[in-house]
Enzyme design. Structure first.
Site, PDB file in Angstrom:
ATOM      1  N   THR A   1       0.857 -11.688   0.478  1.00 41.07           N
ATOM      2  CA  THR A   1       2.070 -12.303  -0.223  1.00 41.07           C
ATOM      3  C   THR A   1       3.208 -12.963  -0.504  1.00 41.07           C
ATOM      4  O   THR A   1       3.957 -13.907   0.362  1.00 41.07           O
ATOM      5  CB  THR A   1       2.593 -11.014  -1.138  1.00 41.07           C
ATOM      6  OG1 THR A   1       1.593 -10.605  -1.071  1.00 41.07           O
ATOM      7  CG2 THR A   1       2.957 -11.430  -2.637  1.00 41.07           C
TER       8      THR A   1
ATOM      9  N   PRO B   1       6.126 -16.127  -3.211  1.00 43.38           N
ATOM     10  CA  PRO B   1       7.202 -15.982  -4.426  1.00 43.38           C
ATOM     11  C   PRO B   1       5.921 -16.371  -5.069  1.00 43.38           C
ATOM     12  O   PRO B   1       4.561 -17.561  -5.022  1.00 43.38           O
ATOM     13  CB  PRO B   1       7.508 -16.359  -4.005  1.00 43.38           C
ATOM     14  CG  PRO B   1       7.692 -16.582  -2.697  1.00 43.38           C
ATOM     15  CD  PRO B   1       6.534 -16.253  -2.073  1.00 43.38           C
TER      16      PRO B   1
ATOM     17  N   GLU C   1      -7.184  -0.352   3.798  1.00 38.59           N
ATOM     18  CA  GLU C   1      -6.038  -0.994   2.964  1.00 38.59           C
ATOM     19  C   GLU C   1      -6.056   0.192   1.095  1.00 38.59           C
ATOM     20  O   GLU C   1      -5.210   1.086   1.210  1.00 38.59           O
ATOM     21  CB  GLU C   1      -5.260  -1.902   2.856  1.00 38.59           C
ATOM     22  CG  GLU C   1      -3.778  -1.789   2.284  1.00 38.59           C
ATOM     23  CD  GLU C   1      -3.494  -3.645   2.262  1.00 38.59           C
ATOM     24  OE1 GLU C   1      -2.082  -3.376   1.452  1.00 38.59           O
ATOM     25  OE2 GLU C   1      -3.923  -4.093   2.760  1.00 38.59           O
ATOM     26  N   ARG C   2      -7.104   0.023   1.032  1.00 39.19           N
ATOM     27  CA  ARG C   2      -7.443   0.414  -0.373  1.00 39.19           C
ATOM     28  C   ARG C   2      -7.079   2.119  -0.372  1.00 39.19           C
ATOM     29  O   ARG C   2      -6.774   2.570  -0.875  1.00 39.19           O
ATOM     30  CB  ARG C   2      -8.093  -0.799  -1.416  1.00 39.19           C
ATOM     31  CG  ARG C   2      -7.923  -2.088  -1.705  1.00 39.19           C
ATOM     32  CD  ARG C   2      -8.517  -3.039  -1.868  1.00 39.19           C
ATOM     33  NE  ARG C   2      -8.298  -3.662  -2.074  1.00 39.19           N
ATOM     34  CZ  ARG C   2      -8.933  -5.479  -2.155  1.00 39.19           C
ATOM     35  NH1 ARG C   2     -10.216  -5.127  -2.206  1.00 39.19           N
ATOM     36  NH2 ARG C   2      -8.253  -6.423  -2.597  1.00 39.19           N
TER      37      ARG C   2
ATOM     38  N   LEU D   1       7.492  19.451 -15.882  1.00 39.55           N
ATOM     39  CA  LEU D   1       7.910  20.630 -15.742  1.00 39.55           C
ATOM     40  C   LEU D   1       9.263  21.397 -14.969  1.00 39.55           C
ATOM     41  O   LEU D   1       9.294  22.284 -14.672  1.00 39.55           O
ATOM     42  CB  LEU D   1       6.437  21.752 -15.002  1.00 39.55           C
ATOM     43  CG  LEU D   1       5.606  21.110 -15.989  1.00 39.55           C
ATOM     44  CD1 LEU D   1       3.983  21.373 -15.035  1.00 39.55           C
ATOM     45  CD2 LEU D   1       5.549  21.744 -17.364  1.00 39.55           C
TER      46      LEU D   1
END
Length: 380
Positions: free
Chosen positions: A122, A124, A237-238, A336
């Protein structure tokens, strides 16, 4: 690997002994100690799903499912798992396509807990758009000279090497390669450690490459084949992030059931209230649906022998289903628990924050939904 029940039990025991007593300390520190990698390797956990021929423990995706389920059942967080098992995204490309030299230099020591690897994709402004990588690698004699930057890189501040996606060719997916970059190479810099909403025990950073020179032998596989190397690993990975999703949801549900049985309100246990019981049932429904779907897709992946188009589409849907379950269940767990659930250091508070990243990491839900639409024939 053969006995997945034993693997799951061993992973749970390791988490109870080595992780649960220290997780808040590591959350506050913003990183895991390197010693945990050594201990996990000694316990036979780091090498799961990696071939024995490269220093792993053998097994495949179904063994990874058992391992992660065991750890989440005893309180491992999504962030901790991403940091401890970053090699699960840093090393597979090397194992599948790298030279013996790269395997011996980086993979074996990592699976032994002696090194930490990271994956640099990844950039910028790039997000999930892998095909438009801008970081460049230009060959000069016996070296690649790398220039560019990466962001949101898991384990960046502790990594000994980064398996880096670079542009070695023309525009688009066909010009991308993968190169292993040791982090002690001159010109490689961790520009800053990123502070995140969740995943606090997982160090995340921005890194830059300024005339970073690495040997040509650090190229993984073939030049300009990197996009396909990345794509073939995305399914696993997913699927791992899907396990994160229903894993922390299932743990949060168990904690909430116990709390609702112990907590008295207006003279009665909280669980005696119909509205509370109905919430718990809905939480259970979403956990079970996400878990069953993920198991189904994992088995389809194994049966198909890898990431077919149908399996890729199903993996996208399984991840979304599990992420949605985590988002809902962890939110209701905090609700809760009342004020206790909002307190820093409460386990359901950690899972609530960690859950928010899952629909973003590994490919944003919107991107993966569109990918699934194309693969399923729903797009023009």
């Amino acid at each position: 690997m053969e006995d997945r029940a034993a693997l799951k039990a061993a992973a749970a025991e390791f988490t109870r002994r080595e992780i649960a007593p220290h997780i808040q300390e590591w959350e506050d520190a913003g990183a895991l100690p390197r010693e945990l990698h050594v201990k996990a390797a000694a316990a036979g956990l780091l090498g799961v799903s990696f071939p024995e021929s490269v220093g792993g423990s053998g097994g495949g995706l179904l063994d990874t499912v058992a391992l992660q389920e065991g750890m989440f059942s005893e309180g491992a967080t999504s962030g901790l798992m991403s940091a401890l098992f970053t090699h699960g995204i840093a090393c597979p490309h090397i194992v599948a396509h790298g030279s013996d030299h790269l395997i011996d230099t980086y993979v074996r020591p990592t699976l032994a807990g002696e090194m930490i690897g990271s994956l640099g994709i990844t950039e910028p402004g790039g997000g999930s758009d892998v095909g438009n990588i801008r970081t460049t690698a230009v060959r000069e004699g016996d070296h690649w000279v790398i220039n560019g930057s990466k962001t949101f890189i898991t384990s960046a501040t502790r990594a000994d090497f980064v398996t880096t996606a670079v542009r070695t060719g023309g525009p688009g997916a066909g010009g991308i390669s993968m190169i292993v970059v040791p982090t002690d190479t001159p010109g490689f810099t961790v520009d800053r450690k990123l502070q995140k909403m969740g995943w606090h025990s997982s160090d995340t950073g921005e890194i830059s490459y300024v005339d970073v020179r690495v040997p040509v032998q650090n190229l993984v596989g073939d030049e300009n084949a990197g996009f396909w190397y990345i794509a073939e690993q995305f399914v696993v990975e997913r699927m791992a992030l899907a396990i994160h999703g229903y894993g922390i949801a299932e743990r949060s549900l168990a904690l909430t059931v116990d709390y609702c049985r112990e907590r008295d309100t207006f003279g009665k246990p909280l669980i005696s209230r119909q509205v509370v019981r109905h919430k718990l049932v809905e939480m259970r429904r979403q956990v079970e649906a996400a878990k069953a779907y993920t198991h189904l897709v994992a088995q389809q992946y194994v049966d198909a022998g890898g990431p077919t188009e149908a399996v890729i589409a199903q993996a996208c849907l399984a991840k979304e289903t599990a992420c949605n379950a985590a988002t809902y269940v962890c939110d209701q767990a905090v609700q809760l628990h009342g004020g206790t659930g909002y307190m820093h250091g409460t386990e359901v508070e950690r899972h609530y924050r960690d859950a928010r990243l899952l629909p973003i990491g590994g490919g944003a839900t919107e991107v993966l939904t569109d990918l699934a639409a194309k693969l399923l024939g729903y797009a023009k």
